[in-house]
Design an enzyme around this catalytic site. Structure first.
Site, short mmCIF file in Angstrom:
data_model
loop_
_atom_site.label_atom_id
_atom_site.label_comp_id
_atom_site.label_asym_id
_atom_site.label_seq_id
_atom_site.Cartn_x
_atom_site.Cartn_y
_atom_site.Cartn_z
N THR A 20 -2.16 8.23 1.26
CA THR A 20 -3.87 8.31 0.41
C THR A 20 -3.34 8.01 -0.89
OG1 THR A 20 -2.56 10.59 0.00
CG2 THR A 20 -3.89 9.97 2.14
N ILE A 68 -0.54 3.49 -5.45
CA ILE A 68 0.56 2.82 -5.21
C ILE A 68 0.07 2.65 -3.89
CG2 ILE A 68 2.06 1.95 -5.01
CD1 ILE A 68 2.56 3.73 -7.52
N ALA A 69 0.16 3.05 -2.50
CA ALA A 69 -0.25 2.93 -1.19
C ALA A 69 -1.04 1.99 -1.22
CB ALA A 69 0.19 4.12 -0.73
N ARG A 93 4.70 11.56 -12.09
CA ARG A 93 4.60 12.01 -13.71
C ARG A 93 3.23 11.94 -14.51
NH1 ARG A 93 7.93 7.64 -17.31
NH2 ARG A 93 7.58 8.83 -19.48
N ASN A 120 10.90 16.44 -6.91
CA ASN A 120 11.26 15.05 -6.26
C ASN A 120 12.30 15.28 -4.97
OD1 ASN A 120 8.38 13.57 -6.06
ND2 ASN A 120 9.76 12.52 -7.74
N GLN A 125 13.25 13.64 3.53
CA GLN A 125 13.11 12.31 4.02
C GLN A 125 14.04 11.36 4.74
OE1 GLN A 125 9.71 10.06 1.75
NE2 GLN A 125 8.73 11.27 1.86
N VAL A 163 10.15 4.16 -4.26
CA VAL A 163 9.25 3.66 -5.10
C VAL A 163 9.45 4.88 -6.24
CG1 VAL A 163 7.02 2.73 -6.07
CG2 VAL A 163 8.03 1.69 -4.18
N GLY A 164 8.95 6.31 -5.97
CA GLY A 164 8.96 7.52 -6.28
C GLY A 164 9.63 7.82 -7.45
N HIS A 184 15.45 2.58 -13.81
CA HIS A 184 13.52 2.37 -14.25
C HIS A 184 13.63 3.49 -15.01
CE1 HIS A 184 9.99 2.05 -13.33
NE2 HIS A 184 9.38 2.82 -12.77
#
Length: 328
Positions: free
Chosen positions: A15, A18-19, A94, A107, A114, A131-132, A189
């Site tokens: 939701t 990005i997704a 963030r 996280n 997961q 990605v997170g 990153h």
């Protein structure tokens, strides 16, 4: 439509912004190609069922020929069952003024869970794209909790940084984007990533020859790329979404539908790397795909003193993040 194959794919954080952008690119064929069917599972947290149902309606309304099946779910076990690929987008976001240490704590539990569910539910050769943020460390957490999966199949996304660097070099040199190649991002990153302009080519020539202003490369371009994410947040009050979704689609496509000889930067497990980076980290390297379907870290690249020092700073940050989450 005759399909070459069908892949089962899970997307978390379904939701989120990005997704929302990525799902339509995925269903359109931008990731696995125009002849690959998609069995899609879209996951988000309990309580978001209504929003998920709206996303399902929109995907249905697009009538994508490649979308062979679609379900939305608030169960990780359901989302990850028998999947070929997972895109772990969902994470605590963030916001303005938030430190990376805050993100690590929030996280850590998400990606630990997961990873554990991937370990019990996904196919053994599933490819996992994280990605997170903080993405390198989140990817390491998930990888560490999924020992039954191949460590080489875990990727943290550096493609957005690569795209940012490619765009800045092209604009400075006043050439089309596709004239800029061999764009390399080392390390984390984060604001300590290393956009290595000494490896890049512009129209087949070394970038440092085409752009002879070393001061601009070191003191304007490099920090601009390092801090671009923060600049976007300050400007729009939210983190990068459309550009991140585009980068994710490109990052995965480079692996699933590779171009011969293409260099791409991705965070991968550092085990047995050719650059002396300590093992058991997720570290950004330049890679390319092999005919076997596996990737290789591009060997034999040299670092000048400036780049070597920057890489050490990034390595120190990743190592410290790993040490911090190991205590959680």
């Amino acid at each position: 439509m005759k399909l070459a194959r069908t892949v089962s794919v899970a997307v978390t954080g379904g939701t989120g912004q990005i997704a929302y952008s990525f799902l339509f690119a995925l269903a359109h064929g931008d990731v696995f190609g125009s002849d690959c069917g998609i069995d899609l599972r879209v996951y988000d947290l309990p309580g978001l069922e209504r929003v998920l149902s709206g996303i399902r309606m929109e995907l249905d309304d697009c009538a994508y020929p490649l979308l062979q099946s679609l379900r939305v779910t608030t169960s990780l076990e359901d989302a990850f069952d028998g999947i070929d690929a997972a895109f772990l987008i969902g994470a605590a976001p963030r916001g303005p003024g938030m430190e990376r240490s805050d993100l690590l704590k929030r996280n850590g539990e998400i990606f630990s869970l997961q990873g554990s569910v991937l370990n019990t539910s996904a196919k053994r050769d599933a490819k996992i794209f994280v990605v997170g943020n903080p993405v390198n460390t989140n990817c390491w957490i998930a990888m560490s909790r999924a020992p039954k999966l191949n460590r080489r199949n875990f990727h943290s996304m550096l493609r957005l940084d690569q795209n940012r660097m490619q765009a800045m070099l092209a604009h400075r040199a006043q050439v089309p984007l596709d004239e800029v190649t061999n764009v390399v991002i080392w390390g984390n990153h984060s604001a300590k990533q290393v956009p290595d302009f000494t490896q890049s080519l512009i129209s087949g020539k070394p970038a440092v020859e085409v752009i002879s202003d070393r001061d601009w490369l070191e003191n304007i371009m490099l920090p601009s790329i390092q801090n671009r994410g923060s600049a976007v947040i300050e400007a729009r009050g939210k983190s990068s979404a459309g550009s991140a979704a585009r980068a994710l689609a490109e990052a995965a496509r480079s692996i699933f539908v590779p171009k011969e000889g293409e260099w791409f930067s991705t965070g991968v497990c550092s085990d047995y790397n050719p650059y002396g980076i300590p093992e058991d980290l997720i570290f950004g390297f330049p890679c390319r795909m092999l005919p076997s379907g596996d990737y290789e870290i591009i060997p034999g690249l040299s670092w000048d003193v400036f780049i070597k020092n920057k890489i050490q700073i990034s390595l120190d940050e990743i190592s410290q993040e790993k040490a911090n989450v190991s205590l959680l």
